[in-house]
Scaffold this motif. Structure first.
Motif, PDB file in Angstrom:
ATOM      1  N   ASP A 466       0.931  -1.081   0.006  1.00 39.67           N
ATOM      2  CA  ASP A 466      -0.077  -0.160   0.072  1.00 39.67           C
ATOM      3  C   ASP A 466       0.899   1.267   0.198  1.00 39.67           C
ATOM      4  O   ASP A 466       1.632   1.459   0.884  1.00 39.67           O
ATOM      5  N   ASP A 467       0.835   2.008  -1.151  1.00 36.33           N
ATOM      6  CA  ASP A 467       1.597   3.249  -1.253  1.00 36.33           C
ATOM      7  C   ASP A 467       1.246   4.278  -0.838  1.00 36.33           C
ATOM      8  O   ASP A 467       0.359   5.136  -1.218  1.00 36.33           O
ATOM      9  N   HIS A 470       1.494   8.178  -2.551  1.00 38.00           N
ATOM     10  CA  HIS A 470       0.615   8.858  -3.692  1.00 38.00           C
ATOM     11  C   HIS A 470      -0.941   8.858  -3.290  1.00 38.00           C
ATOM     12  O   HIS A 470      -1.116   8.086  -2.265  1.00 38.00           O
ATOM     13  N   GLU A 477       0.253   5.549  -8.145  1.00 35.22           N
ATOM     14  CA  GLU A 477       0.380   5.075  -6.783  1.00 35.22           C
ATOM     15  C   GLU A 477       0.365   3.486  -7.119  1.00 35.22           C
ATOM     16  O   GLU A 477       0.087   2.865  -8.116  1.00 35.22           O
ATOM     17  N   ALA A 478       1.434   2.795  -6.116  1.00 37.44           N
ATOM     18  CA  ALA A 478       1.904   1.633  -6.594  1.00 37.44           C
ATOM     19  C   ALA A 478       0.638   0.644  -6.930  1.00 37.44           C
ATOM     20  O   ALA A 478       0.798  -0.283  -7.952  1.00 37.44           O
ATOM     21  N   SER A 496       7.453  -4.942  -7.624  1.00 36.18           N
ATOM     22  CA  SER A 496       6.948  -3.676  -7.079  1.00 36.18           C
ATOM     23  C   SER A 496       6.848  -3.570  -5.674  1.00 36.18           C
ATOM     24  O   SER A 496       6.614  -2.475  -5.267  1.00 36.18           O
ATOM     25  N   ALA A 500       8.173  -0.072  -3.734  1.00 34.65           N
ATOM     26  CA  ALA A 500       7.328   0.526  -3.058  1.00 34.65           C
ATOM     27  C   ALA A 500       7.478   0.672  -1.639  1.00 34.65           C
ATOM     28  O   ALA A 500       7.577   1.851  -0.938  1.00 34.65           O
ATOM     29  N   ARG A 503      10.667   3.046  -1.366  1.00 28.30           N
ATOM     30  CA  ARG A 503      10.110   4.590  -1.456  1.00 28.30           C
ATOM     31  C   ARG A 503      10.049   5.003  -0.209  1.00 28.30           C
ATOM     32  O   ARG A 503      10.206   6.037  -0.067  1.00 28.30           O
ATOM     33  N   LEU A 504       9.129   4.221   0.550  1.00 34.04           N
ATOM     34  CA  LEU A 504       8.491   4.849   1.747  1.00 34.04           C
ATOM     35  C   LEU A 504       9.530   4.661   2.908  1.00 34.04           C
ATOM     36  O   LEU A 504       8.987   5.253   4.001  1.00 34.04           O
TER      37      LEU A 504
END
Length: 540
Positions: A466-467, A470, A477-478, A496, A500, A503-504
């Protein structure tokens, strides 16, 4: 006896007396708050039937003991240690309570479980009522000890509500809230609690809060690192305000410190309706958060939007935070996604009770069709799609899972992108006795092919974190990006989930494989993840 499929709305988090494992997701915030950090509009709609219901058939078909000291619930119903006096506001008649004892109440609980519980034969026979001080404590252990193939408890959903509180909520009372749903990415220190989404026209929206903002402190308490019950309770209470106007100070990593005062917040269950492109294809997207009555018109409007011009080639239905609700809304949505040629004469969902048929249902009464008309009787539009992609996670539950299961049951391809769903093919018929309303699993929902065994949830086609970086509905959004890639290439995007998470800056992948670390909406009442049916007396 017939049953009415009812709208299960977001009830305030207070006063839910939840047994043991009924809330498997209370990892950070132990105990029940009130009002909720969520943006829901509070209780069930006006006009919901009273929770006091006719007794079911006795476990052995007569009002005589059923063996093992179990008596028919009808013989001890309303024999109460503290009888209620006066008039029941739900029925405008006197309460049926008579002078009795806690032992009478516990006998009623045991009889009712034996008669109506879906897995009554799996309840341990060695348990003794005398070992439990209250009927609620007794009820809490009267459930199957069997586990699912993954090792989770098969019954994670036993719970009770104070009857008067439940009645007030079911009369349409609006709960206090800030209009922000919070999600727990990590529930143990260092905790990570984020805003999942914000309701329009809410205190959170007025404060310019948005998805992804991380809560750092609440009323000076360090949300990330604090330990001890006093701090946990302080966090819990602030996330779940009990009254309109209750105010707390929140510090976020984005936006600084804001003072939020609880208000009446009306849920907007369908949001971000748009058409995206995936290669040369037109792909519809909508965020669907609750199967509530007001969602019907919004879903119809969304489908009509998708049908304009050249129409759409595919649909991404975002139900990652949709805990369920009204079964007929789910049925109408599934009908609109597919086509009359596919769904006509088919079963959306059949309710499967135990072999005692405790509520005396005919086969026809257990069937919910793919519903082709609105509540007002107007024909529903259809998209005629042979496949749909659903964005899912551990909060995708109950009626939302029914949409997935029912469409698969009639041959529609349903791809899932995100995390494993919650695994809730079961439902309840609430029953009051002596001021407590009991919720025990009494039926399973099965699709056209007779399948309803997904107690470990539906696994995703593509596992994607869960991205929170975004906005929902953003093509970057992922989960949505992965859905578009899957649609264009027929394959999940490589790496993926890992991308994600990196990135977070998260310390653990959010693939829903770990119930203790997957993100979930915090402080959800168990009523937000259920199919609830209310008995309707037979005509005449």
């Amino acid at each position: 006896m017939d049953f009415r499929r009812v709208d299960v709305r977001r009830l305030p988090r207070s006063c839910a007396k939840v047994a043991g494992a009924a809330l498997a997701l209370t990892l950070l915030l132990s105990g029940c708050g009130g009002g909720g950090g969520g943006g829901g509009g509070g209780g069930l709609p006006v006009g919901l039937l009273p929770v006091t219901t006719p007794p079911p058939a006795a476990g052995n078909g007569t009002d005589v003991p059923a063996g093992n000291g179990i008596v028919a619930s009808s013989t001890v119903a309303s024999l109460c240690a503290a009888p209620r006096g006066g008039v029941n506001p739900a029925t405008n008649t006197a309460y049926p309570d008579r002078a009795g004892s806690l032992d009478n109440e516990k006998s009623w609980v045991r009889g009712w479980i034996d008669e109506t519980y879906l897995w009554y034969g799996e309840v341990p026979t060695t348990l003794k009522a005398s070992d439990y001080a209250t009927p609620i404590a007794w009820f809490n252990v009267l459930k199957t000890p069997v586990t699912t193939p993954s090792g989770r408890a098969k019954d994670r959903f036993h719970f009770t509500y104070d009857t008067e509180v439940y009645r007030q909520l079911s009369q349409g009372g609006v709960s206090a809230g800030y209009g922000m749903e919070t999600a727990s990415i990590r529930s143990s220190p260092p905790r990570d609690i984020r805003i999942a989404y914000v309701e329009p026209n809410s205190p959170a929206a007025s404060a310019a809060l948005a998805r992804g903002a991380k809560i750092l402190t609440i009323d000076g308490v360090d949300v990330v690192s604090a330990t001890g019950s006093a701090n946990v309770n302080a966090i819990n209470n602030a996330l779940s305000p009990k009254a309109i106007g209750e105010s707390h100070s929140f510090t976020f990593d984005v936006g600084g410190t804001v003072q939020l005062a609880a208000a009446n917040v009306t849920s907007t269950p369908v949001q971000n309706v748009r058409i995206l492109t995936a290669g040369s294809a037109r792909v519809g997207y909508l965020l669907f958060n609750e199967h509530i009555t007001t969602s019907e018109a919004l879903l119809v409007n969304a489908v009509n939007t998708f049908k304009q011009g050249p129409g759409i080639d595919d649909l991404v239905l975002d139900m990652r935070y949709n805990g369920g609700g009204q079964l007929l809304i789910a049925s109408r949505l599934a009908y609109m996604i597919s086509s009359p040629a596919v769904t006509g004469g088919k079963v959306f969902e059949q309710l499967v009770f135990n072999d005692k048929n405790p509520f005396r249902q005919t086969v026809a009464q257990t069937l919910t069709p793919f519903t082709a008309t609105s509540r007002s009787g107007q024909p529903l539009p259809t998209l005629g799609l042979s496949r749909v992609t659903v964005l899912t996670g551990p909060d995708t539950c109950s009626a939302s899972e029914s949409v997935i299961n029912s469409l698969r049951g009639v041959g529609v391809t349903v791809n899932l992108v995100g995390g494993t769903t919650c695994g809730k093919p079961y439902g309840f018929i609430p029953q009051d006795n002596c001021g407590t309303t009991y919720f025990a699993i009494q039926f399973k929902g099965a699709n056209q092919q007779g399948y309803g065994d997904y107690s470990d949830g539906f696994a995703p086609t593509c596992t994607v974190a869960d991205d929170f970086g975004h906005p929902l509905g953003d093509a970057g959004e992922a989960r949505l990006a992965a859905a578009l890639t899957l649609r264009s290439t027929g394959a999940c995007p490589a790496g993926s989930t890992k991308a994600a998470a990196a990135r977070l800056g998260l310390d653990k992948l959010q693939d829903s494989t770990s119930e203790t670390e997957s993100p979930y909406l915090t402080n959800r009442s168990p009523l937000r993840e259920n199919r609830l049916l209310e008995p309707v007396p037979d005509p005449g």
